[in-house]
Write a protein that holds these residues in place. Structure first.
Motif, PDB file in Angstrom:
ATOM      1  N   SER A   1      75.397  11.625 -75.305  1.00  0.00           N
ATOM      2  CA  SER A   1      74.534  10.525 -74.871  1.00  0.00           C
ATOM      3  C   SER A   1      73.221  10.616 -75.652  1.00  0.00           C
ATOM      4  O   SER A   1      72.957  11.622 -76.332  1.00  0.00           O
ATOM      5  CB  SER A   1      74.263  10.639 -73.372  1.00  0.00           C
TER       6      SER A   1
ATOM      7  N   GLN B   1      75.463   7.838 -61.584  1.00  0.00           N
ATOM      8  CA  GLN B   1      75.830   8.859 -60.584  1.00  0.00           C
ATOM      9  C   GLN B   1      74.592   9.474 -59.927  1.00  0.00           C
ATOM     10  O   GLN B   1      74.653   9.881 -58.761  1.00  0.00           O
ATOM     11  CB  GLN B   1      76.725   9.958 -61.184  1.00  0.00           C
ATOM     12  N   PHE B   2      73.484   9.510 -60.656  1.00  0.00           N
ATOM     13  CA  PHE B   2      72.265  10.070 -60.066  1.00  0.00           C
ATOM     14  C   PHE B   2      71.684   9.117 -59.029  1.00  0.00           C
ATOM     15  O   PHE B   2      71.158   9.552 -57.997  1.00  0.00           O
ATOM     16  CB  PHE B   2      71.244  10.401 -61.155  1.00  0.00           C
TER      17      PHE B   2
ATOM     18  N   LEU C   1      70.184  11.045 -74.593  1.00  0.00           N
ATOM     19  CA  LEU C   1      69.353  12.183 -74.167  1.00  0.00           C
ATOM     20  C   LEU C   1      69.912  13.507 -74.688  1.00  0.00           C
ATOM     21  O   LEU C   1      69.147  14.401 -75.060  1.00  0.00           O
ATOM     22  CB  LEU C   1      69.259  12.237 -72.642  1.00  0.00           C
TER      23      LEU C   1
ATOM     24  N   LEU D   1      78.196  16.447 -61.104  1.00  0.00           N
ATOM     25  CA  LEU D   1      78.108  15.035 -61.527  1.00  0.00           C
ATOM     26  C   LEU D   1      78.605  14.849 -62.955  1.00  0.00           C
ATOM     27  O   LEU D   1      78.615  15.770 -63.741  1.00  0.00           O
ATOM     28  CB  LEU D   1      76.664  14.554 -61.409  1.00  0.00           C
TER      29      LEU D   1
ATOM     30  N   TYR E   1      64.461  13.761 -56.354  1.00  0.00           N
ATOM     31  CA  TYR E   1      64.698  14.388 -57.654  1.00  0.00           C
ATOM     32  C   TYR E   1      65.851  13.698 -58.378  1.00  0.00           C
ATOM     33  O   TYR E   1      65.775  13.446 -59.585  1.00  0.00           O
ATOM     34  CB  TYR E   1      64.971  15.879 -57.498  1.00  0.00           C
TER      35      TYR E   1
ATOM     36  N   ILE F   1      65.788  11.670 -62.035  1.00  0.00           N
ATOM     37  CA  ILE F   1      66.713  11.874 -63.153  1.00  0.00           C
ATOM     38  C   ILE F   1      67.331  10.534 -63.561  1.00  0.00           C
ATOM     39  O   ILE F   1      67.483  10.231 -64.750  1.00  0.00           O
ATOM     40  CB  ILE F   1      67.813  12.896 -62.792  1.00  0.00           C
TER      41      ILE F   1
ATOM     42  N   ILE G   1      67.662  19.299 -65.554  1.00  0.00           N
ATOM     43  CA  ILE G   1      68.559  18.179 -65.229  1.00  0.00           C
ATOM     44  C   ILE G   1      70.006  18.615 -65.405  1.00  0.00           C
ATOM     45  O   ILE G   1      70.868  18.313 -64.574  1.00  0.00           O
ATOM     46  CB  ILE G   1      68.246  16.954 -66.114  1.00  0.00           C
TER      47      ILE G   1
ATOM     48  N   ARG H   1      87.032   8.527 -61.607  1.00  0.00           N
ATOM     49  CA  ARG H   1      86.187   7.405 -61.196  1.00  0.00           C
ATOM     50  C   ARG H   1      86.501   6.171 -62.041  1.00  0.00           C
ATOM     51  O   ARG H   1      86.256   5.065 -61.648  1.00  0.00           O
ATOM     52  CB  ARG H   1      84.701   7.770 -61.343  1.00  0.00           C
TER      53      ARG H   1
ATOM     54  N   LEU I   1      81.439  11.048 -55.791  1.00  0.00           N
ATOM     55  CA  LEU I   1      80.719  11.640 -56.917  1.00  0.00           C
ATOM     56  C   LEU I   1      81.264  13.007 -57.323  1.00  0.00           C
ATOM     57  O   LEU I   1      81.205  13.380 -58.488  1.00  0.00           O
ATOM     58  CB  LEU I   1      79.230  11.799 -56.564  1.00  0.00           C
TER      59      LEU I   1
ATOM     60  N   THR J   1      72.823  18.711 -62.570  1.00  0.00           N
ATOM     61  CA  THR J   1      74.080  17.986 -62.782  1.00  0.00           C
ATOM     62  C   THR J   1      75.273  18.908 -62.568  1.00  0.00           C
ATOM     63  O   THR J   1      76.244  18.539 -61.901  1.00  0.00           O
ATOM     64  CB  THR J   1      74.131  17.420 -64.216  1.00  0.00           C
TER      65      THR J   1
END
Lengths: 96, 238
Positions: A6, B44-45, A8, A96, B32, B36, A87, B128, B121, A91
């Motif tokens: 991605s 998803q965040f 980022l 996630l 938080y 993000i 992050i 998904r 999630l 994750t």
């Protein structure tokens, strides 16, 4: 084959490559380390300079008459790296 | 004496304190996760943030209804405000019944929604899949949430049983994630948080048999969320 990175993640890879070389790196080395094309790297570098995450400096080499350019990561860039690592941990923790 | 709730009398108020802590923890994680999402715009965040906001909303309703039922001054104020709706010869009793049922319904819907979102999630990304798959899943979830919330008003344990089933699937998903992510310590801790939350819901099912199961449930719930707070602090402070 590795999944597409991605935006980022690409920025993270660029900044990590600079950090791993002691905070300063030549643009060519950066291109190889971050595994990006010249054009793509230039696009990202423009953005990173705009956001003050990196700076381009002139580096005088003793044996050469002309100065060569180097890329240096700023404190803001280091802060971004830390934030991105957090992050990533978040994750991974929440799957996630 | 007519009792609408199963908590041991000495525990009245303590569950509110526990839930207040959990409310704050849920909001911290939601904030938080939202931060993000603002950075990387990955949905998803935002969903995770929404899940924890729903948990805090459900808890807020529970705190509000419990406080009204436990504490007379608050109850008198609420009765005064709702008198036009529930006036009648047995208005106090009608009010208590209606209020508790409405409160329970408003607690169940967001919390079930939150568990389903987290289940969604915690599945591997490829499951998904496409947008239509997600939309159909969400539609099914909304239907199930509303159905169960209505049914659970007649039998409270339906809600806790449903929560327990969803939470056990969440735990299973986190266990798989833990194995797939090279035994990540934080994933392991999150898995254990949800195991404890699962235990709490299992305890709440059996409150009818022994009222102290309610205390056990609240304690498990608090410890589960404290573990989530520990993971959050570990990540943020790193």
């Amino acid at each position: 084959m590795a999944a597409r990175r991605s935006r980022l993640e690409l920025i993270f890879d660029i900044l990590t490559s600079i950090q791993n070389k002691g905070g300063v790196i030549k643009p060519t080395h950066l291109m190889y380390k971050s595994n990006l094309s010249h054009k793509l790297l230039n696009n990202y570098m423009e953005e990173l300079i705009q956001k003050e995450l990196i700076v381009i400096e002139e580096h005088q080499v003793r044996k050469r008459k002309s100065a060569s350019k180097v890329v240096r990561i700023t404190d803001k860039g280091l802060g971004f790296l830390e934030e991105f690592r957090r992050i990533r941990e978040f994750t991974d923790a929440f799957g996630l | 004496m007519y009792r609408l709730f199963y908590t041991p009398t000495w525990f009245n108020g303590w569950d509110i304190i526990f839930e207040a802590f959990i409310f704050i923890i849920a909001l911290l994680i939601a904030a938080y996760s939202w931060r993000i999402y603002k950075l990387n715009k990955e949905n998803q965040f935002a969903y995770l943030s929404l899940a924890f906001i729903l948990i805090s909303l459900g808890l807020l309703v529970k705190i509000g209804t419990n406080a009204t039922l436990y504490f007379t001054p608050i109850r008198e104020v609420a009765l005064g405000a709702l008198a036009p709706v529930v006036a009648g010869p047995q208005s106090n009793l009608q009010f208590a019944d209606l209020f508790y049922r409405a409160g329970f319904f408003l607690q169940m819907v967001p919390i079930l929604g939150a568990w389903l979102l987290i289940f969604f999630l915690s599945q591997k990304a490829r499951k998904r899949l496409t947008r239509w798959y997600e939309v159909s899943q969400i539609a099914l979830f909304i239907y199930l949430i509303l159905l169960i919330s209505v049914l659970a008003n007649f039998k409270y344990m339906v809600f806790y049983l449903t929560s327990a089933v969803i939470l056990s699937l969440i735990v299973l998903n986190y266990y798989k994630t833990y194995l797939n992510k090279n035994l990540n310590e934080n994933t392991y801790l999150v898995m254990w948080s949800f195991i404890l939350i699962l235990f709490s819901n299992l305890s709440f099912i059996f409150v009818f048999a022994w009222e102290n199961f309610y205390i056990l449930g609240e304690v498990f719930l608090l410890i589960g969320f404290l573990l989530l707070l520990y993971v959050y602090r570990k990540v943020v402070r790193n």
